[in-house]
Motif scaffolding. Structure first.
Motif, PDB file in Angstrom:
ATOM      1  N   MET A   1       0.828  -1.201   0.000  1.00  0.00           N
ATOM      2  CA  MET A   1       0.000   0.000   0.000  1.00  0.00           C
ATOM      3  C   MET A   1       0.870   1.262   0.000  1.00  0.00           C
ATOM      4  SD  MET A   1      -3.265   0.889   2.265  1.00  0.00           S
ATOM      5  CE  MET A   1      -3.828   2.546   2.532  1.00  0.00           C
ATOM      6  N   LYS A   2       0.516   2.189  -0.883  1.00  0.00           N
ATOM      7  CA  LYS A   2       1.282   3.431  -0.983  1.00  0.00           C
ATOM      8  C   LYS A   2       0.902   4.361   0.162  1.00  0.00           C
ATOM      9  CE  LYS A   2      -0.544   4.194  -5.107  1.00  0.00           C
ATOM     10  NZ  LYS A   2      -1.152   3.049  -5.791  1.00  0.00           N
ATOM     11  N   LYS A   3       1.876   5.108   0.652  1.00  0.00           N
ATOM     12  CA  LYS A   3       1.608   6.040   1.747  1.00  0.00           C
ATOM     13  C   LYS A   3       2.042   7.436   1.349  1.00  0.00           C
ATOM     14  CE  LYS A   3       2.392   2.636   5.394  1.00  0.00           C
ATOM     15  NZ  LYS A   3       1.335   2.838   6.400  1.00  0.00           N
ATOM     16  N   ILE A   4       1.401   8.426   1.956  1.00  0.00           N
ATOM     17  CA  ILE A   4       1.865   9.811   1.805  1.00  0.00           C
ATOM     18  C   ILE A   4       2.028  10.368   3.209  1.00  0.00           C
ATOM     19  CG2 ILE A   4      -0.525  10.574   1.348  1.00  0.00           C
ATOM     20  CD1 ILE A   4       0.745  12.884  -0.299  1.00  0.00           C
ATOM     21  N   GLN A   5       3.259  10.722   3.554  1.00  0.00           N
ATOM     22  CA  GLN A   5       3.561  11.108   4.939  1.00  0.00           C
ATOM     23  C   GLN A   5       4.634  12.196   4.981  1.00  0.00           C
ATOM     24  OE1 GLN A   5       4.841   7.288   6.472  1.00  0.00           O
ATOM     25  NE2 GLN A   5       2.800   6.776   7.232  1.00  0.00           N
ATOM     26  N   CYS A 222       3.621  11.816 -11.837  1.00  0.00           N
ATOM     27  CA  CYS A 222       2.990  11.396 -10.577  1.00  0.00           C
ATOM     28  C   CYS A 222       3.788  10.351  -9.817  1.00  0.00           C
ATOM     29  CB  CYS A 222       1.574  10.906 -10.831  1.00  0.00           C
ATOM     30  SG  CYS A 222       1.444   9.377 -11.769  1.00  0.00           S
ATOM     31  N   GLY A 223       4.239   9.294 -10.477  1.00  0.00           N
ATOM     32  CA  GLY A 223       4.953   8.211  -9.786  1.00  0.00           C
ATOM     33  C   GLY A 223       4.066   7.057  -9.360  1.00  0.00           C
ATOM     34  N   PHE A 224       2.737   7.165  -9.630  1.00  0.00           N
ATOM     35  CA  PHE A 224       1.859   6.070  -9.209  1.00  0.00           C
ATOM     36  C   PHE A 224       0.838   5.663 -10.269  1.00  0.00           C
ATOM     37  CE2 PHE A 224       0.940  10.090  -7.046  1.00  0.00           C
ATOM     38  CZ  PHE A 224      -0.324  10.399  -7.525  1.00  0.00           C
TER      39      PHE A 224
ATOM     40  N   ASP B  32      -5.365   4.243  -2.376  1.00  0.00           N
ATOM     41  CA  ASP B  32      -4.459   4.141  -1.217  1.00  0.00           C
ATOM     42  C   ASP B  32      -4.376   5.466  -0.456  1.00  0.00           C
ATOM     43  OD1 ASP B  32      -3.825   1.548  -1.730  1.00  0.00           O
ATOM     44  OD2 ASP B  32      -1.761   1.896  -2.361  1.00  0.00           O
ATOM     45  N   PHE B  33      -4.677   6.562  -1.149  1.00  0.00           N
ATOM     46  CA  PHE B  33      -4.453   7.877  -0.549  1.00  0.00           C
ATOM     47  C   PHE B  33      -5.680   8.457   0.154  1.00  0.00           C
ATOM     48  CE2 PHE B  33      -1.452   7.864  -4.284  1.00  0.00           C
ATOM     49  CZ  PHE B  33      -0.305   7.659  -3.532  1.00  0.00           C
ATOM     50  N   PHE B  34      -6.867   8.154  -0.361  1.00  0.00           N
ATOM     51  CA  PHE B  34      -8.088   8.654   0.298  1.00  0.00           C
ATOM     52  C   PHE B  34      -9.307   7.929  -0.263  1.00  0.00           C
ATOM     53  CE2 PHE B  34      -7.969  11.201  -3.525  1.00  0.00           C
ATOM     54  CZ  PHE B  34      -9.282  11.557  -3.806  1.00  0.00           C
ATOM     55  N   ASP B  35     -10.442   8.145   0.398  1.00  0.00           N
ATOM     56  CA  ASP B  35     -11.694   7.519  -0.014  1.00  0.00           C
ATOM     57  C   ASP B  35     -12.268   8.313  -1.196  1.00  0.00           C
ATOM     58  OD1 ASP B  35     -14.187   6.480  -0.319  1.00  0.00           O
ATOM     59  OD2 ASP B  35     -14.946   7.121   1.650  1.00  0.00           O
ATOM     60  N   PRO B 272      -1.662  13.882  -4.055  1.00  0.00           N
ATOM     61  CA  PRO B 272      -2.788  13.006  -4.422  1.00  0.00           C
ATOM     62  C   PRO B 272      -4.004  13.155  -3.510  1.00  0.00           C
ATOM     63  CG  PRO B 272      -0.925  11.715  -3.575  1.00  0.00           C
ATOM     64  CD  PRO B 272      -0.429  13.122  -3.745  1.00  0.00           C
ATOM     65  N   GLN B 273      -3.856  13.857  -2.383  1.00  0.00           N
ATOM     66  CA  GLN B 273      -4.998  14.084  -1.485  1.00  0.00           C
ATOM     67  C   GLN B 273      -5.590  15.489  -1.629  1.00  0.00           C
ATOM     68  OE1 GLN B 273      -2.692  13.291   2.004  1.00  0.00           O
ATOM     69  NE2 GLN B 273      -3.453  11.192   2.203  1.00  0.00           N
TER      70      GLN B 273
END
Lengths: 255, 303
Positions: A1-5, A222-224, B32-35, B272-273
């Protein structure tokens, strides 16, 4: 799963005049990261840098909860990353892309040119953890460009070429004596570096019927997998380097 | 509690924030980033009758406050979409809108007829403005006669909400807008990308394989805003605004200029959000300005 943090800067140290290691501390427990995967780093407050910058994940320390990147200053984006210090944080999208496939047999050669060594450290570590002792051939213009030797020596036997002969064998990586033997001892090659180098290695591997995986770095937005900008032509059509790569088996590439 | 609901003719949006075609894949790239069901709508990647490989690499050049792309409508064709993608995305609680393309009017009709059969697709966006294909695309959107002809033809083949996406690469955007309104469009979305170019001075070569490409990002926002305002003042059908929207304030400005809804494009690549942040931001704005409904803000420019 990809994350953004948001990550904190854990360390940022120069290796030479144009290369540095940026180590980032994750806000929560890191997910498992596989060798060959990459991250998209956001560059803040820089009018000339609009998009994120993609970098291979160079190393992961699950105890310290950090990931690090091996970065060469190329333009404004990388220059601003070099200036980050412990007071800063940075937004990261990760882990992205596929990963290198572990070999079926022991005799493995890694070939890294310039900053192309970036994804090969995590790969070396993973190979070692799987009881494989890889050999890595690192190429650069001069001795000052051959970096992270001590790190690689933890997991690999290290061979070196420099174009000016100041360290290791003189010449291009593809001219190293390891490629000149009658019976090439390796069953699989992993490579990352300048495209011409990877193409030459790929050609050698194809000719000698050796498995070969390359890590590509096409320009991406984008990268995804959303923008479809980073495609590479394969025998199965155009494929996104960010989602179906960055690691490709050369048998599918139109090289 | 402020009201974010808006209607584009029969199309009901829970809020005015949608994603622009070609920047949001088929939605699944972002789960993966949001609903993604929080969105007012998702305009999926442009679809053609036959699969297209798109243009050769390189397809992208970063520019000052923006980017050029020359993807060239890479997609697996309408039949693949119906068989493999539609079943995966049809149950998201948002409006899935299909962006349709063709090299000929006949191809547009064929795609529209097939999409018309899909229960969970309430609208199409007719793309007459793609600058990155050799045939069709922008060629239809740069003269009012051909814009009218393709809109009329698709109108006859498609029974649900028909949005027509306009190209900014024209002398008078209002002329094109009026012609597609007259041809039966339910709504107009604008702007698609501006035709641009990037050169590598060291090699003297173009950066893109196609030499020219479509410019997007905040660099185009003032042009997009001006065109949305012009079109809002020249047609009666609802306008959907897009072009360089990066944050809440940008989105609000488009609504004030006359957009009933907005699309976020290039900004999705960087954050992406961003779309959910904009939805929350619009709500905050309405609360702060004591406006009960987003509908009161559409075209509320003080001049």
């Amino acid at each position: 799963m990809k994350k953004i943090q948001d990550f904190n800067i854990y360390a940022n140290h120069r290796l030479n005049y144009e290369t540095f290691i940026l180590e980032l501390k994750a806000p929560e427990k890191l997910p498992e990261i596989f060798p060959g995967q990459f991250a998209q780093l956001k560059i803040n407050n820089h009018p000339q840098v609009f998009l994120r910058r993609p970098f291979s994940i160079h190393n992961v320390d699950y105890e310290k909860n950090t990931i690090s990147f091996f970065i060469k200053i190329i333009g404004e984006g990388t220059r601003s990353l070099q200036k980050l210090n412990k007071k800063n944080s940075i937004n990261v999208i990760y882990p992205l892309g596929n990963s290198f496939n572990l070999p079926k047999q022991n005799n493995v050669l890694l070939v890294g040119g310039g900053t192309g060594v970036a994804p090969l450290l995590l790969l070396s570590k993973s190979l070692k953890n799987n009881n494989i002792s890889p050999v890595i051939l690192i190429g650069g213009r001069s001795r000052n460009d051959i970096l992270q030797i001590k790190e690689f020596e933890k997991y690999c036997k290290v061979l070196i070429t420099t174009e000016d002969g100041t360290l290791g064998e003189k010449g291009l990586v593809t001219q190293h004596s390891v490629f000149q033997t009658d019976k090439f001892p390796f069953k699989k090659i992993y490579t990352c570096g300048p495209e011409l180098m990877m193409k030459a290695i790929g050609k050698f591997a194809k000719k000698n019927n050796i498995e070969c995986e390359v890590s590509l770095e096409n320009t991406m937005a984008c990268g995804f997998g959303a923008c479809l900008c980073c495609v590479v032509e394969t025998s199965k059509g155009n494929k996104c380097v960010c989602t179906e790569g960055p690691v490709f088996n050369i048998k599918y590439l139109k090289w | 509690m402020v009201d974010l609901k808006i209607k584009i003719q029969k199309l009901e949006l829970k809020n005015p924030v949608m994603t622009a075609s070609g920047t949001f894949g088929y939605g699944e790239e972002y789960t993966d980033f949001f609903d993604i069901s929080k969105l007012g709508g998702i305009i999926v990647k442009g679809i053609t009758i036959k699969p297209r490989e798109g243009n050769p690499y390189p397809r992208m050049a970063e520019t000052a406050s923006g980017m050029l792309n020359a993807v060239g409508l890479q997609n697996k064709g309408v039949d693949y979409f119906i068989k493999n993608i539609y079943p995966e995305i049809k149950n998201y609680d948002t409006n899935i809108i299909v962006n349709i393309n063709g090299s000929t009017i006949e191809e547009y009709i064929q795609v529209a007829e097939k999409i018309n059969e899909l229960d969970k697709i309430p609208a199409i966006e007719l793309n007459i403005s793609c600058p990155n294909v050799k045939e069709g695309g922008m060629a239809f959107g740069t003269s009012y006669q051909s814009a009218k002809a393709v809109t009329e033809a698709v109108r006859k083949a498609y029974y649900k909400t028909l949005i027509v996406k306009l190209s900014p690469n024209v002398t008078d955007i209002t002329e094109i807008a009026k012609s597609v309104e007259g041809a039966g469009a339910d709504s107009i979305s604008l702007i698609n990308t501006l035709l641009g170019m990037a050169i590598d001075a060291e090699t003297r070569k173009p950066v893109l394989s196609t030499i020219t490409g479509g410019l997007s990002g905040p660099a185009v926002k003032p042009i997009a805003l001006r065109m949305v305002w012009q079109v809002y003042n020249s047609v009666k059908i609802p306008v959907i605004g897009l072009g360089g929207i990066m944050n809440t304030s940008d989105a609000i400005e488009f609504i004030i200029a006359g957009a009933s809804a907005i699309q976020v494009g290039t900004a999705n690549f960087i954050d992406p959000q961003i779309t959910v942040k904009i939805i929350d931001g619009i709500e905050e704005y309405l609360n702060k300005h004591k406006i009960d409904s987003i509908r009161e803000l559409v075209g509320a420019l003080n001049v």
